[in-house]
Design a protein around this motif. Sequence first.
Motif, PDB file in Angstrom:
ATOM      1  N   ASP A 243       0.851  -1.214   0.000  1.00  0.00           N
ATOM      2  CA  ASP A 243       0.000   0.000   0.000  1.00  0.00           C
ATOM      3  C   ASP A 243       0.880   1.255   0.000  1.00  0.00           C
ATOM      4  OD1 ASP A 243      -2.439  -1.386   0.316  1.00  0.00           O
ATOM      5  OD2 ASP A 243      -2.410  -1.194   2.509  1.00  0.00           O
ATOM      6  N   ALA A 244       1.854   1.283   0.907  1.00  0.00           N
ATOM      7  CA  ALA A 244       2.703   2.481   1.062  1.00  0.00           C
ATOM      8  C   ALA A 244       3.613   2.657  -0.151  1.00  0.00           C
ATOM      9  CB  ALA A 244       3.521   2.381   2.349  1.00  0.00           C
ATOM     10  N   GLU A 245       4.168   1.558  -0.650  1.00  0.00           N
ATOM     11  CA  GLU A 245       5.042   1.657  -1.828  1.00  0.00           C
ATOM     12  C   GLU A 245       4.260   2.164  -3.041  1.00  0.00           C
ATOM     13  OE1 GLU A 245       8.307  -1.836  -0.813  1.00  0.00           O
ATOM     14  OE2 GLU A 245       6.612  -2.296  -2.128  1.00  0.00           O
ATOM     15  N   GLY A 246       3.041   1.694  -3.190  1.00  0.00           N
ATOM     16  CA  GLY A 246       2.213   2.122  -4.320  1.00  0.00           C
ATOM     17  C   GLY A 246       1.824   3.586  -4.192  1.00  0.00           C
ATOM     18  N   PHE A 247       1.460   3.992  -2.982  1.00  0.00           N
ATOM     19  CA  PHE A 247       1.026   5.369  -2.777  1.00  0.00           C
ATOM     20  C   PHE A 247       2.166   6.353  -3.050  1.00  0.00           C
ATOM     21  CE2 PHE A 247       0.195   9.107  -0.098  1.00  0.00           C
ATOM     22  CZ  PHE A 247      -1.017   9.484  -0.652  1.00  0.00           C
ATOM     23  N   TYR A 248       3.376   5.993  -2.598  1.00  0.00           N
ATOM     24  CA  TYR A 248       4.521   6.894  -2.749  1.00  0.00           C
ATOM     25  C   TYR A 248       5.416   6.484  -3.926  1.00  0.00           C
ATOM     26  CZ  TYR A 248       3.625   9.465   1.601  1.00  0.00           C
ATOM     27  OH  TYR A 248       3.093  10.279   2.570  1.00  0.00           O
ATOM     28  N   ALA A 249       4.862   5.784  -4.914  1.00  0.00           N
ATOM     29  CA  ALA A 249       5.654   5.266  -6.042  1.00  0.00           C
ATOM     30  C   ALA A 249       6.476   6.363  -6.719  1.00  0.00           C
ATOM     31  CB  ALA A 249       4.738   4.584  -7.053  1.00  0.00           C
ATOM     32  N   ILE A 250       5.948   7.585  -6.746  1.00  0.00           N
ATOM     33  CA  ILE A 250       6.650   8.700  -7.386  1.00  0.00           C
ATOM     34  C   ILE A 250       8.014   8.966  -6.727  1.00  0.00           C
ATOM     35  CG2 ILE A 250       5.577  10.517  -5.973  1.00  0.00           C
ATOM     36  CD1 ILE A 250       5.388  12.207  -8.519  1.00  0.00           C
ATOM     37  N   HIS A 251       8.147   8.553  -5.456  1.00  0.00           N
ATOM     38  CA  HIS A 251       9.400   8.781  -4.721  1.00  0.00           C
ATOM     39  C   HIS A 251      10.300   7.549  -4.705  1.00  0.00           C
ATOM     40  CE1 HIS A 251       7.915  12.609  -3.360  1.00  0.00           C
ATOM     41  NE2 HIS A 251       6.895  12.083  -2.719  1.00  0.00           N
ATOM     42  N   LYS A 252      10.012   6.536  -5.544  1.00  0.00           N
ATOM     43  CA  LYS A 252      10.689   5.242  -5.370  1.00  0.00           C
ATOM     44  C   LYS A 252      12.209   5.299  -5.587  1.00  0.00           C
ATOM     45  CE  LYS A 252       9.575   3.025  -9.850  1.00  0.00           C
ATOM     46  NZ  LYS A 252       9.972   4.200 -10.587  1.00  0.00           N
ATOM     47  N   ASP A 253      12.687   6.300  -6.319  1.00  0.00           N
ATOM     48  CA  ASP A 253      14.131   6.395  -6.535  1.00  0.00           C
ATOM     49  C   ASP A 253      14.823   7.326  -5.535  1.00  0.00           C
ATOM     50  OD1 ASP A 253      14.002   4.646  -8.674  1.00  0.00           O
ATOM     51  OD2 ASP A 253      13.468   6.270 -10.062  1.00  0.00           O
ATOM     52  N   ARG A 254      14.056   7.890  -4.599  1.00  0.00           N
ATOM     53  CA  ARG A 254      14.656   8.821  -3.636  1.00  0.00           C
ATOM     54  C   ARG A 254      15.341   8.045  -2.509  1.00  0.00           C
ATOM     55  NH1 ARG A 254      12.010  13.851  -4.344  1.00  0.00           N
ATOM     56  NH2 ARG A 254      13.638  14.686  -2.996  1.00  0.00           N
ATOM     57  N   SER A 255      16.355   8.667  -1.946  1.00  0.00           N
ATOM     58  CA  SER A 255      17.135   7.987  -0.896  1.00  0.00           C
ATOM     59  C   SER A 255      16.279   7.662   0.325  1.00  0.00           C
ATOM     60  CB  SER A 255      18.308   8.870  -0.484  1.00  0.00           C
ATOM     61  OG  SER A 255      17.804  10.102  -0.017  1.00  0.00           O
ATOM     62  N   PHE A 256      15.225   8.469   0.560  1.00  0.00           N
ATOM     63  CA  PHE A 256      14.422   8.280   1.770  1.00  0.00           C
ATOM     64  C   PHE A 256      13.251   7.314   1.589  1.00  0.00           C
ATOM     65  CE2 PHE A 256      12.858  12.217  -0.325  1.00  0.00           C
ATOM     66  CZ  PHE A 256      11.510  11.903  -0.518  1.00  0.00           C
ATOM     67  N   PHE A 257      13.148   6.695   0.389  1.00  0.00           N
ATOM     68  CA  PHE A 257      11.939   5.895   0.086  1.00  0.00           C
ATOM     69  C   PHE A 257      11.730   4.736   1.073  1.00  0.00           C
ATOM     70  CE2 PHE A 257       9.765   2.476  -2.358  1.00  0.00           C
ATOM     71  CZ  PHE A 257       8.550   3.124  -2.558  1.00  0.00           C
ATOM     72  N   ASN A 258      12.772   3.949   1.322  1.00  0.00           N
ATOM     73  CA  ASN A 258      12.593   2.782   2.213  1.00  0.00           C
ATOM     74  C   ASN A 258      12.222   3.210   3.633  1.00  0.00           C
ATOM     75  OD1 ASN A 258      13.066   1.010   0.157  1.00  0.00           O
ATOM     76  ND2 ASN A 258      15.224   0.686   0.665  1.00  0.00           N
ATOM     77  N   ASP A 259      12.853   4.274   4.109  1.00  0.00           N
ATOM     78  CA  ASP A 259      12.518   4.785   5.448  1.00  0.00           C
ATOM     79  C   ASP A 259      11.083   5.303   5.480  1.00  0.00           C
ATOM     80  OD1 ASP A 259      14.992   4.244   6.442  1.00  0.00           O
ATOM     81  OD2 ASP A 259      15.735   6.310   6.339  1.00  0.00           O
ATOM     82  N   LEU A 260      10.676   5.968   4.396  1.00  0.00           N
ATOM     83  CA  LEU A 260       9.314   6.510   4.327  1.00  0.00           C
ATOM     84  C   LEU A 260       8.281   5.376   4.386  1.00  0.00           C
ATOM     85  CD1 LEU A 260       7.344   8.906   3.800  1.00  0.00           C
ATOM     86  CD2 LEU A 260       7.806   8.616   1.349  1.00  0.00           C
ATOM     87  N   VAL A 261       8.543   4.305   3.646  1.00  0.00           N
ATOM     88  CA  VAL A 261       7.617   3.164   3.646  1.00  0.00           C
ATOM     89  C   VAL A 261       7.584   2.511   5.038  1.00  0.00           C
ATOM     90  CG1 VAL A 261       7.237   0.845   2.705  1.00  0.00           C
ATOM     91  CG2 VAL A 261       7.754   2.761   1.162  1.00  0.00           C
ATOM     92  N   ALA A 262       8.756   2.376   5.661  1.00  0.00           N
ATOM     93  CA  ALA A 262       8.809   1.777   7.006  1.00  0.00           C
ATOM     94  C   ALA A 262       8.017   2.625   8.005  1.00  0.00           C
ATOM     95  CB  ALA A 262      10.263   1.633   7.458  1.00  0.00           C
ATOM     96  N   TYR A 263       8.192   3.914   7.909  1.00  0.00           N
ATOM     97  CA  TYR A 263       7.475   4.831   8.819  1.00  0.00           C
ATOM     98  C   TYR A 263       5.963   4.803   8.570  1.00  0.00           C
ATOM     99  CZ  TYR A 263       5.406   9.486   9.549  1.00  0.00           C
ATOM    100  OH  TYR A 263       4.554  10.519   9.831  1.00  0.00           O
TER     101      TYR A 263
END
Length: 134
Positions: free
Chosen positions: A46-66
């Motif tokens: 759900d989170a990865e799909g919602f924030y897909a636009i940020h998938k190449d950003r350095s903070f993406f994995n942390d954002l999904v975890a949060y």
Amino acid sequence: MSIERTLSIIKPDGVRKKIIGEINKRFEDAGLAIVNAKMMQLSKSDAEGFYAIHKDRSFFNDLVAYMTSGLVMVQILEGENAIQLNRRIMGATNPAEAADGTIRSDFASSIEENVVHGSDGPETAKAEIEYFFG
Ligand code: CMP
């Protein structure tokens, strides 16, 4: 100006701080109506799909975890100029840059844990509402 709808998310830090009522009061006091709302535990996809636009950003994995670290409240706000109005009420993404009296200035602890999400334009609002409410 016109009546618009926008997607709002009260993020896990907002829910943990028990400020859902305070945040929604600010929306309602500003003239926005909450026309749909649900508490959700986002899955990783759900989170990865919602924030897909940020998938190449350095903070993406942390954002999904949060975003998957606790319950979120996903809502549709409706009113005159709702998209920009919501963004004004939230304040800048980085709380250090958010104007006084905004949600992020008052409650956010960092650029990542920034309490609320709001759609950034009409196309995004349509897509984000569709993503969570069909
Ligand atoms: P939001 O408005 O939900 O959109 C994307 C989110 O990514 C943003 O709020 C922040 O929670 C997060 N974010 C944006 N920029 C950064 C950054 N530079 N470092 C960490 N997290 C960020």
